[in-house]
Scaffold this active site. Structure first.
Site, PDB file in Angstrom:
ATOM      1  N   LYS A 216       0.829  -1.201   0.000  1.00  0.00           N
ATOM      2  CA  LYS A 216       0.000   0.000   0.000  1.00  0.00           C
ATOM      3  C   LYS A 216       0.868   1.257   0.000  1.00  0.00           C
ATOM      4  O   LYS A 216       1.944   1.279   0.607  1.00  0.00           O
ATOM      5  CB  LYS A 216      -0.908  -0.037   1.237  1.00  0.00           C
ATOM      6  CG  LYS A 216      -2.001   1.010   1.302  1.00  0.00           C
ATOM      7  CD  LYS A 216      -2.880   0.754   2.528  1.00  0.00           C
ATOM      8  CE  LYS A 216      -4.000   1.757   2.681  1.00  0.00           C
ATOM      9  NZ  LYS A 216      -4.849   1.462   3.867  1.00  0.00           N
TER      10      LYS A 216
ATOM     11  N   SER B  95      -9.562   1.562   2.979  1.00  0.00           N
ATOM     12  CA  SER B  95      -8.719   2.337   2.094  1.00  0.00           C
ATOM     13  C   SER B  95      -7.701   1.511   1.312  1.00  0.00           C
ATOM     14  O   SER B  95      -7.074   2.014   0.382  1.00  0.00           O
ATOM     15  CB  SER B  95      -7.971   3.398   2.910  1.00  0.00           C
ATOM     16  OG  SER B  95      -7.132   2.793   3.900  1.00  0.00           O
TER      17      SER B  95
ATOM     18  N   SER C 279     -10.032  -0.877   7.066  1.00  0.00           N
ATOM     19  CA  SER C 279      -9.416  -0.624   5.772  1.00  0.00           C
ATOM     20  C   SER C 279      -8.705  -1.805   5.130  1.00  0.00           C
ATOM     21  O   SER C 279      -8.308  -1.723   3.968  1.00  0.00           O
ATOM     22  CB  SER C 279      -8.450   0.555   5.872  1.00  0.00           C
ATOM     23  OG  SER C 279      -9.163   1.767   5.967  1.00  0.00           O
TER      24      SER C 279
END
Length: 377
Positions: free
Chosen positions: A26, A102, A126
């Site tokens: 990420k 996210s 997330s």
């Protein structure tokens, strides 16, 4: 930032050398020589990171190939995965649904088979929300179990580094590199406290009935679940607003994140004191249940995943996290497992375990049959 249209706005940069398990990272993790932009144009000016985040370094040391840095909901402050700057990943098996956020790029890359594992962050669901939206496995470890050194934001009382994969053994393989990890055998029996959640219930009950252990299932309640959702929103709001206050008014933020940060800047000390009181009470309530049960089970999402055409409905998006965010507040480990579909929409089962009992929770999860959209197609 480089973009890879062939990968549908998933990868930002990479690949990086290695010869083992393929891992996506990420964009809020430091990768040596790369800019850590957290999916935001407002942070693209930063100097490249001088070193890997500890989690990235551990994966490299384990022989993993870092396949690339992947997109995310801007500043990790959203749950749809929509990002107007880096692009929004297509949900590989459910293209009419948001990829979830996210950790949107992480989930999309895993579901599409571009990587074996991805590492994301989970502050209010997330990791688990995008895993549920994309029909894969997502694990939020106990708070503090995996190092956050070199991860944005630098300080958080909620955020956890966690892996996403298509199977639980792959999650366990990643965890064994990310922290000290002692694997557990599949249990012969388990006592499960089940919190019902509407249309997903029959699918979840069938998955539990098909588990490779003898399950004793009792319906339970968590009276403070809703309060914990609200408290988690207050705390993440305060912490995120403080971390990114300098970006407000820059003209470089997405409209959704700008609006959320402005609202969060109004959260005051009284709000946080109340939220911390709820945290204490909710932790005690969950711990009390887990004195009797090996795990608590509930739908990962409190309702169906949001469709792309409804992605700007902030209330609907936040509502998706109502079964996830409370366990960020409490710090308990939780894992999202794909177990089927209802009307063509993925159903994800969430197992919640005792603090520090991550290995035992994964052993339970390993014994539950998973639904694979890819294999059924």
């Amino acid at each position: 930032m480089m973009h890879a249209p062939a990968h549908r706005a998933i990868f930002l940069t990479g690949p990086f050398p290695g010869n083992g398990m393929r891992v996506a990272v990420k964009d809020c993790f430091d990768v040596a020589g790369e800019v850590t932009a957290s999916g935001s144009r407002a942070l693209a000016w930063r100097e490249p990171a001088p070193a890997d985040a500890e989690a990235v370094a551990r994966l490299r040391a384990g022989g993993c190939t870092i396949s690339g840095r992947v997109t995310m909901h801007e500043l990790a402050y959203g749950v749809t995965g929509i990002n107007g700057w880096t692009g929004t990943p297509i949900n590989p098996f459910y293209p009419s649904l948001v990829p979830g956020g996210s950790s949107s790029g992480c989930a999309a890359a895993v579901a599409a088979g571009l990587v074996d594992v991805a590492i994301g962050t989970d502050t209010g669901g997330s990791v688990r929300v995008p895993a549920a939206c994309c029909g894969i496995v997502g694990f939020k470890p106990s708070f503090g179990r995996v190092s956050r050194r070199g991860v944005e934001p630098a300080e958080s009382s909620l955020d956890c580094v966690g892996p996403l994969a298509r199977t639980v053994p792959a999650i366990e393989q990643a965890m064994a590199m990310l922290c000290e990890w002692t694997g557990r055998a599949t249990p012969l029996a388990a006592r499960i406290g089940f919190i019902s959640g509407g249309p997903a219930d029959p699918v979840i009950q069938a998955a539990l009935a098909g588990a490779a252990f003898r399950a004793t299932i009792e319906t339970v309640t968590l009276a403070r679940l809703g309060d914990a959702q609200a408290a988690g929103l207050a705390i993440i709001g305060r912490e995120t607003a403080r971390a990114h206050a300098a970006l407000l008014g820059s003209g470089l933020l997405g409209a959704d994140v700008e609006a959320r940060l402005r609202a969060a800047s109004q959260i005051d000390d009284c709000d946080i004191a109340e939220a911390e009181n709820v945290r204490s009470l909710f932790c005690a309530e969950v711990d009390h249940l887990l004195e009797t049960f090996d795990a608590i089970v509930l739908p990962t999402l409190a309702g169906m995943p949001v469709r792309l055409h409804d992605a700007d409905n902030a209330a609907a998006a936040i509502a998706m996290t109502a079964h996830c965010r409370p366990f960020n507040l409490s710090g308990h480990p939780a894992i999202a497992l794909p177990v089927g579909e209802v009307d063509g929409v993925p159903v994800s089962l969430q197992l919640v375990g005792r603090p520090g009992g991550d290995e035992a929770l994964c052993a339970l999860a390993r014994a539950i049959p998973l639904f694979s959209k890819g294999e059924s197609a």
